[in-house]
Motif scaffolding. Structure first.
Motif, PDB file in Angstrom:
ATOM      1  N   UNK A 110      -3.032 -11.086  -2.725  1.00  0.00           N
ATOM      2  CA  UNK A 110      -2.057 -10.305  -1.942  1.00  0.00           C
ATOM      3  C   UNK A 110      -2.023  -8.830  -2.331  1.00  0.00           C
ATOM      4  N   UNK A 111      -2.674  -8.459  -3.443  1.00  0.00           N
ATOM      5  CA  UNK A 111      -2.710  -7.049  -3.859  1.00  0.00           C
ATOM      6  C   UNK A 111      -3.318  -6.200  -2.745  1.00  0.00           C
ATOM      7  N   UNK A 154      -5.338  -3.322  -2.323  1.00  0.00           N
ATOM      8  CA  UNK A 154      -6.188  -2.486  -3.175  1.00  0.00           C
ATOM      9  C   UNK A 154      -6.085  -1.018  -2.814  1.00  0.00           C
ATOM     10  N   UNK A 155      -5.960  -0.685  -1.555  1.00  0.00           N
ATOM     11  CA  UNK A 155      -5.892   0.721  -1.142  1.00  0.00           C
ATOM     12  C   UNK A 155      -4.607   1.397  -1.609  1.00  0.00           C
ATOM     13  N   UNK A 156      -3.627   0.622  -2.037  1.00  0.00           N
ATOM     14  CA  UNK A 156      -2.359   1.187  -2.512  1.00  0.00           C
ATOM     15  C   UNK A 156      -2.297   1.257  -4.036  1.00  0.00           C
ATOM     16  N   UNK A 157      -3.331   0.826  -4.703  1.00  0.00           N
ATOM     17  CA  UNK A 157      -3.336   0.823  -6.176  1.00  0.00           C
ATOM     18  C   UNK A 157      -3.690   2.174  -6.723  1.00  0.00           C
TER      19      UNK A 157
END
Length: 71
Positions: free
Chosen positions: A65-66, A68-71
């Motif tokens: 659910x992570x 990735x583009x927001x990490x």
């Protein structure tokens, strides 16, 4: 203590300034280059497509659910 996880992304796009800006933005957010960039030619569009793998270590367990583009 949260488990340390290495995240992986593969950025792709046309060989233009917008692709370079996407990679630069990711680097400014703590991502690191992973491996060599790739190039391929899209004959149907008549343009070169770039690819670059990036990685980032985070202090949280991996979950599909992570975002990735927001990490």
């Amino acid at each position: 203590m949260a488990k340390r996880t290495t995240l992986y992304r593969y950025l792709t796009g046309p060989d233009d300034a917008s692709f370079c800006h996407r990679v630069s933005e990711a680097l400014s957010r703590g991502w690191s280059l992973y491996g060599q960039p790739t190039l391929t030619f899209d004959a149907s569009q008549g343009r070169v497509i770039c690819g670059q793998a990036i990685i980032k270590d985070v202090d949280e367990p991996y979950s599909p659910e992570l975002k990735l583009s927001e990490q």
